[in-house]
Write an enzyme that holds these catalytic residues in place. Structure first.
Site, PDB file in Angstrom:
ATOM      1  N   ARG A 109      22.285 -24.280  12.939  1.00 23.75           N
ATOM      2  CA  ARG A 109      21.317 -24.278  14.043  1.00 23.75           C
ATOM      3  C   ARG A 109      19.917 -24.712  13.591  1.00 23.75           C
ATOM      4  O   ARG A 109      18.971 -23.940  13.620  1.00 23.75           O
ATOM      5  CB  ARG A 109      21.274 -22.903  14.729  1.00 23.75           C
ATOM      6  CG  ARG A 109      22.605 -22.255  15.050  1.00 23.75           C
ATOM      7  CD  ARG A 109      23.445 -22.981  16.101  1.00 23.75           C
ATOM      8  NE  ARG A 109      22.881 -23.068  17.406  1.00 23.75           N
ATOM      9  CZ  ARG A 109      23.105 -22.175  18.395  1.00 23.75           C
ATOM     10  NH1 ARG A 109      23.830 -21.128  18.154  1.00 23.75           N
ATOM     11  NH2 ARG A 109      22.551 -22.332  19.572  1.00 23.75           N
TER      12      ARG A 109
ATOM     13  N   ILE B  11      29.988 -30.982  18.347  1.00 25.78           N
ATOM     14  CA  ILE B  11      28.610 -30.465  18.431  1.00 25.78           C
ATOM     15  C   ILE B  11      28.359 -29.452  17.322  1.00 25.78           C
ATOM     16  O   ILE B  11      27.370 -29.524  16.602  1.00 25.78           O
ATOM     17  CB  ILE B  11      28.349 -29.826  19.817  1.00 25.78           C
ATOM     18  CG1 ILE B  11      28.687 -30.797  20.947  1.00 25.78           C
ATOM     19  CG2 ILE B  11      26.917 -29.327  19.896  1.00 25.78           C
ATOM     20  CD1 ILE B  11      27.784 -32.012  21.048  1.00 25.78           C
TER      21      ILE B  11
ATOM     22  N   ARG C 129      18.621 -16.818  19.333  1.00 25.89           N
ATOM     23  CA  ARG C 129      18.060 -18.112  18.935  1.00 25.89           C
ATOM     24  C   ARG C 129      17.214 -18.734  20.034  1.00 25.89           C
ATOM     25  O   ARG C 129      16.242 -19.405  19.781  1.00 25.89           O
ATOM     26  CB  ARG C 129      19.185 -19.111  18.630  1.00 25.89           C
ATOM     27  CG  ARG C 129      19.941 -18.874  17.432  1.00 25.89           C
ATOM     28  CD  ARG C 129      20.717 -20.116  17.110  1.00 25.89           C
ATOM     29  NE  ARG C 129      19.857 -21.155  16.605  1.00 25.89           N
ATOM     30  CZ  ARG C 129      19.287 -22.118  17.320  1.00 25.89           C
ATOM     31  NH1 ARG C 129      19.471 -22.143  18.616  1.00 25.89           N
ATOM     32  NH2 ARG C 129      18.535 -23.036  16.777  1.00 25.89           N
TER      33      ARG C 129
ATOM     34  N   ASP D  75      30.507 -25.212  24.914  1.00 25.46           N
ATOM     35  CA  ASP D  75      30.590 -23.795  25.309  1.00 25.46           C
ATOM     36  C   ASP D  75      31.881 -23.477  26.052  1.00 25.46           C
ATOM     37  O   ASP D  75      32.130 -22.318  26.373  1.00 25.46           O
ATOM     38  CB  ASP D  75      29.387 -23.412  26.174  1.00 25.46           C
ATOM     39  CG  ASP D  75      28.116 -23.389  25.356  1.00 25.46           C
ATOM     40  OD1 ASP D  75      27.030 -23.274  25.954  1.00 25.46           O
ATOM     41  OD2 ASP D  75      28.200 -23.510  24.122  1.00 25.46           O
TER      42      ASP D  75
ATOM     43  N   ARG E 262      26.259 -10.649  25.918  1.00 25.04           N
ATOM     44  CA  ARG E 262      25.085 -11.532  25.853  1.00 25.04           C
ATOM     45  C   ARG E 262      25.115 -12.529  27.000  1.00 25.04           C
ATOM     46  O   ARG E 262      24.082 -13.004  27.432  1.00 25.04           O
ATOM     47  CB  ARG E 262      25.083 -12.315  24.527  1.00 25.04           C
ATOM     48  CG  ARG E 262      24.929 -11.444  23.311  1.00 25.04           C
ATOM     49  CD  ARG E 262      24.706 -12.288  22.094  1.00 25.04           C
ATOM     50  NE  ARG E 262      23.640 -13.262  22.330  1.00 25.04           N
ATOM     51  CZ  ARG E 262      23.241 -14.129  21.412  1.00 25.04           C
ATOM     52  NH1 ARG E 262      23.818 -14.159  20.241  1.00 25.04           N
ATOM     53  NH2 ARG E 262      22.269 -14.980  21.657  1.00 25.04           N
TER      54      ARG E 262
ATOM     55  N   LYS F 229      22.610 -18.222  32.446  1.00 23.63           N
ATOM     56  CA  LYS F 229      21.830 -17.657  31.333  1.00 23.63           C
ATOM     57  C   LYS F 229      20.991 -18.751  30.674  1.00 23.63           C
ATOM     58  O   LYS F 229      19.806 -18.581  30.418  1.00 23.63           O
ATOM     59  CB  LYS F 229      22.786 -17.062  30.313  1.00 23.63           C
ATOM     60  CG  LYS F 229      22.198 -16.851  28.934  1.00 23.63           C
ATOM     61  CD  LYS F 229      23.167 -16.257  27.945  1.00 23.63           C
ATOM     62  CE  LYS F 229      23.970 -17.276  27.187  1.00 23.63           C
ATOM     63  NZ  LYS F 229      23.300 -17.914  26.039  1.00 23.63           N
ATOM     64  N   ASN F 230      21.598 -19.942  30.459  1.00 19.27           N
ATOM     65  CA  ASN F 230      20.919 -20.986  29.681  1.00 19.27           C
ATOM     66  C   ASN F 230      19.902 -21.776  30.483  1.00 19.27           C
ATOM     67  O   ASN F 230      19.210 -22.625  29.930  1.00 19.27           O
ATOM     68  CB  ASN F 230      21.953 -21.909  29.030  1.00 19.27           C
ATOM     69  CG  ASN F 230      22.709 -21.181  27.916  1.00 19.27           C
ATOM     70  OD1 ASN F 230      22.330 -20.067  27.529  1.00 19.27           O
ATOM     71  ND2 ASN F 230      23.777 -21.768  27.434  1.00 19.27           N
TER      72      ASN F 230
ATOM     73  N   CYS G 144      23.715 -18.882  13.043  1.00 21.58           N
ATOM     74  CA  CYS G 144      24.646 -17.904  13.612  1.00 21.58           C
ATOM     75  C   CYS G 144      26.038 -18.387  13.238  1.00 21.58           C
ATOM     76  O   CYS G 144      26.203 -19.415  12.592  1.00 21.58           O
ATOM     77  CB  CYS G 144      24.466 -17.831  15.125  1.00 21.58           C
ATOM     78  SG  CYS G 144      24.967 -19.327  15.941  1.00 21.58           S
TER      79      CYS G 144
HETATM   80  C1  EPZ Z   1      22.043 -24.774  23.751  1.00 17.19           C
HETATM   81  O1  EPZ Z   1      21.756 -24.401  22.422  1.00 17.19           O
HETATM   82  C2  EPZ Z   1      22.809 -23.608  24.344  1.00 17.19           C
HETATM   83  N1  EPZ Z   1      21.989 -22.398  24.301  1.00 17.19           N
HETATM   84  C3  EPZ Z   1      24.104 -23.376  23.567  1.00 17.19           C
HETATM   85  O2  EPZ Z   1      24.818 -22.351  24.234  1.00 17.19           O
HETATM   86  C4  EPZ Z   1      24.933 -24.650  23.611  1.00 17.19           C
HETATM   87  O3  EPZ Z   1      26.106 -24.463  22.835  1.00 17.19           O
HETATM   88  C5  EPZ Z   1      24.113 -25.810  23.054  1.00 17.19           C
HETATM   89  O4  EPZ Z   1      22.872 -25.941  23.798  1.00 17.19           O
HETATM   90  C6  EPZ Z   1      24.849 -27.129  23.154  1.00 17.19           C
HETATM   91  O5  EPZ Z   1      25.179 -27.393  24.492  1.00 17.19           O
HETATM   92  C7  EPZ Z   1      21.005 -22.237  25.212  1.00 17.19           C
HETATM   93  O6  EPZ Z   1      20.774 -23.087  26.070  1.00 17.19           O
HETATM   94  C8  EPZ Z   1      20.243 -20.957  25.146  1.00 17.19           C
HETATM   95  P1  EPZ Z   1      21.396 -27.928  20.785  1.00 17.19           P
HETATM   96  P2  EPZ Z   1      20.756 -25.323  21.537  1.00 17.19           P
HETATM   97  O7  EPZ Z   1      20.034 -28.011  20.225  1.00 17.19           O
HETATM   98  O8  EPZ Z   1      19.755 -25.975  22.400  1.00 17.19           O
HETATM   99  C9  EPZ Z   1      21.942 -29.851  16.533  1.00 17.19           C
HETATM  100  C10 EPZ Z   1      25.891 -20.314  24.487  1.00 17.19           C
HETATM  101  O9  EPZ Z   1      27.047 -20.043  24.176  1.00 17.19           O
HETATM  102  N2  EPZ Z   1      20.485 -29.717  16.404  1.00 17.19           N
HETATM  103  O10 EPZ Z   1      21.711 -28.691  22.038  1.00 17.19           O
HETATM  104  O11 EPZ Z   1      20.292 -24.495  20.397  1.00 17.19           O
HETATM  105  C11 EPZ Z   1      22.665 -28.519  16.595  1.00 17.19           C
HETATM  106  O12 EPZ Z   1      22.918 -28.017  15.296  1.00 17.19           O
HETATM  107  C12 EPZ Z   1      25.032 -21.115  23.550  1.00 17.19           C
HETATM  108  O13 EPZ Z   1      25.351 -20.028  25.587  1.00 17.19           O
HETATM  109  C13 EPZ Z   1      19.846 -30.359  15.349  1.00 17.19           C
HETATM  110  O14 EPZ Z   1      20.475 -31.024  14.533  1.00 17.19           O
HETATM  111  O15 EPZ Z   1      21.761 -26.409  20.995  1.00 17.19           O
HETATM  112  C14 EPZ Z   1      23.932 -28.882  17.320  1.00 17.19           C
HETATM  113  O16 EPZ Z   1      24.837 -29.436  16.392  1.00 17.19           O
HETATM  114  C15 EPZ Z   1      25.692 -21.279  22.188  1.00 17.19           C
HETATM  115  N3  EPZ Z   1      18.490 -30.232  15.244  1.00 17.19           N
HETATM  116  C16 EPZ Z   1      23.492 -29.963  18.310  1.00 17.19           C
HETATM  117  O17 EPZ Z   1      22.241 -30.456  17.808  1.00 17.19           O
HETATM  118  C17 EPZ Z   1      17.744 -29.528  16.146  1.00 17.19           C
HETATM  119  O18 EPZ Z   1      16.505 -29.470  16.007  1.00 17.19           O
HETATM  120  C18 EPZ Z   1      23.262 -29.472  19.725  1.00 17.19           C
HETATM  121  O19 EPZ Z   1      22.455 -28.319  19.636  1.00 17.19           O
HETATM  122  C19 EPZ Z   1      18.418 -28.884  17.217  1.00 17.19           C
HETATM  123  C20 EPZ Z   1      19.790 -29.001  17.332  1.00 17.19           C
END
Ligand code: EPZ
Length: 420
Positions: A121, A329, A92, A307, A399, A22-23, A116
């Site tokens: 996020r 994370i 998202r 995840d 989802r 999915k991702n 969420c």
């Molecule tokens: C991706 O989300 C995945 N979703 C998430 O999977 C996954 O949990 C996450 O990466 C971490 O591996 C998709 O790929 C669609 P991040 P993403 O930006 O990219 C912080 C699932 O279950 N952050 O890597 O949104 C954030 O708050 C989903 O399939 C900032 O601070 O996650 C988090 O603490 C849930 N500023 C950390 O970084 C930003 O601008 C990692 O988030 C962006 C993120």
């Protein structure tokens, strides 16, 4: 709304086929906005989230069709650059249309995704990277307005307080493919799904090096053309089936499973007593010995995936001894703890740590899903528990897990759907 009912405490055996990731599919579908030419993406799972992305692409003027795992995208009547709150707020990941819209149209108005249950996020890293490419960004009424007469390659550091960001890396990499000159992204996300997106972009004519490592280099080109791509297997689904075998003391063969994408999980599970054997693309998961407790800390890839945190917690609730699970994370990603405790688990939440004292058996109970991976953790708990577990709000599960009840029934699970 439906609920999933599971009659637990029976060993799962047999074969299951993992769907496409999915991702990886979501950003790759968004990347088709970078060209007017047709694209074909194979191995796309049929999920709520991929369906939402199809709707968003159609709202942006694409002809987008889905048939038996294949997505065909072509230019529609007119291309738009406005991604509406109604759609973006339901998923998202739709925020990753921002980078390609900016790259192709040099302007975009995309709703802020909102938070969420697993965390706030933020999107500061996305905006930092796009600004570094020369975009003017303003936020009003919950929308990001981005424009750039022309995008210019630049060097940037995209690490945040929690490390690298998957979708921020995706957004910036996509925009940079059509920027003038070279872009270097330091502290880029290394997840296999980011590398798969880069492979698709390269097939479209992009010039990218270093994907899958913390430093990605993109040499901008004038335009990108259509391409065909096969999505990588879903490593989180694979990990979920491995845990389903271990938690029921079963014997499952998982096809289309790329174990090399799950190094940290495999390492932990082998320490806990799992026996994972690989023959060509199939992984057989069983218990080698009695389960032993392990301590886990989630980290950006190649660290232990956040995840999989909820899912391994389910396994630890029935593993004699004490295990400590630390979420680095998303420190609030513990909605599943209260639900597992309703099933008799002994889990103490202490800030970003969950201290789990393993018990002999969970007991079936009515529980509520709160997010995608928490629902997977409750399914695992229900499979292991003595008695019946009814999981409500399973739209969260739909989802990210394609045909999950059929796949579980194929492994001998007693699981069915009921109206809430
Ligand atoms: C991706 O989300 C995945 N979703 C998430 O999977 C996954 O949990 C996450 O990466 C971490 O591996 C998709 O790929 C669609 P991040 P993403 O930006 O990219 C912080 C699932 O279950 N952050 O890597 O949104 C954030 O708050 C989903 O399939 C900032 O601070 O996650 C988090 O603490 C849930 N500023 C950390 O970084 C930003 O601008 C990692 O988030 C962006 C993120």
């Amino acid at each position: 709304m439906d609920k999933l009912v599971i009659e637990g405490n029976n060993r799962l055996k047999g074969e299951v086929v993992v769907s496409g990731a999915k991702n990886a599919a979501l950003p790759i579908m968004a990347a088709t906005l970078l060209t007017d030419q047709p694209c074909v993406i194979k191995g796309v799972p049929s999920l709520r989230d991929t369906n939402t992305m199809l709707k968003i692409l159609r709202s942006l003027g694409k002809d987008a069709e889905f048939d038996k795992g294949t997505v065909r995208i072509a230019r529609g009547k007119d291309t738009g650059s406005f991604a509406d709150y109604k759609l973006v707020s339901t998923m998202r990941a739709s925020f990753c249309v921002l980078g390609p819209l900016l790259g192709k149209l040099k302007k975009a108005k995309v709703s802020l995704p909102g938070g969420c249950v697993i965390g706030v996020r933020p999107v500061d890293l996305h905006l930092k990277g796009l600004k570094a490419l020369g975009a003017e960004i303003s936020i009003e009424a919950g929308y990001v307005n981005a424009s750039a007469p022309k995008l210019k390659g630049n060097s940037m550091y995209l690490g945040g307080v929690y490390g690298s960001s998957v979708l921020a890396t995706d957004n910036v990499m996509m925009a940079a493919t059509l920027a003038r000159g070279k872009t270097i992204i330091e502290s880029a996300a290394c997840e296999p799904e980011v590398a798969d997106l880069a492979e698709f972009l390269i097939k479209m004519g992009a010039k990218i090096k270093g994907h899958g490592t913390p430093t990605i280099e993109i040499e901008g080109v004038k335009e990108l053309h259509g391409a065909e791509h096969q999505i990588i297997p879903d490593r989180i689904e694979s990990g979920t089936w491995i845990l389903a075998s271990l938690i029921t003391n079963g014997d499952i063969r998982i096809k289309n499973c790329c174990l090399s994408h799950l190094g940290a999980l495999v390492d932990k599970l082998q320490e806990a007593g799992a026996l994972l054997t690989k023959t060509d693309g199939t992984v057989r998961a069983r218990l080698r010995t009695k389960l032993k407790p392990v301590n886990v800390s989630t980290l950006p890839y190649p660290g232990f995936p956040t995840d999989m945190q909820a899912q391994i917690m389910s396994l630890m609730t029935v593993t004699p001894g004490i295990s400590v699970i630390t979420e680095k994370i998303y420190p609030d990603r513990f909605m599943h703890v209260a639900e597992l405790n309703r099933m008799g688990a002994h889990i103490l939440r202490e800030g970003p740590h969950a201290i789990v004292e393993g018990i002999k058996n969970l007991s079936g109970a009515p529980v509520m899903a709160s997010d995608l991976r928490a629902s997977a953790c409750l399914v695992l708990a229900g499979l292991a528990a003595k008695g019946t577990t009814a999981i409500s709000r399973i739209y969260h599960l739909e989802r990210g897990y394609e045909n999950i009840e059929q796949k579980m029934q194929g492994l001998g699970a007693k699981v069915w759907r009921e109206k809430e």
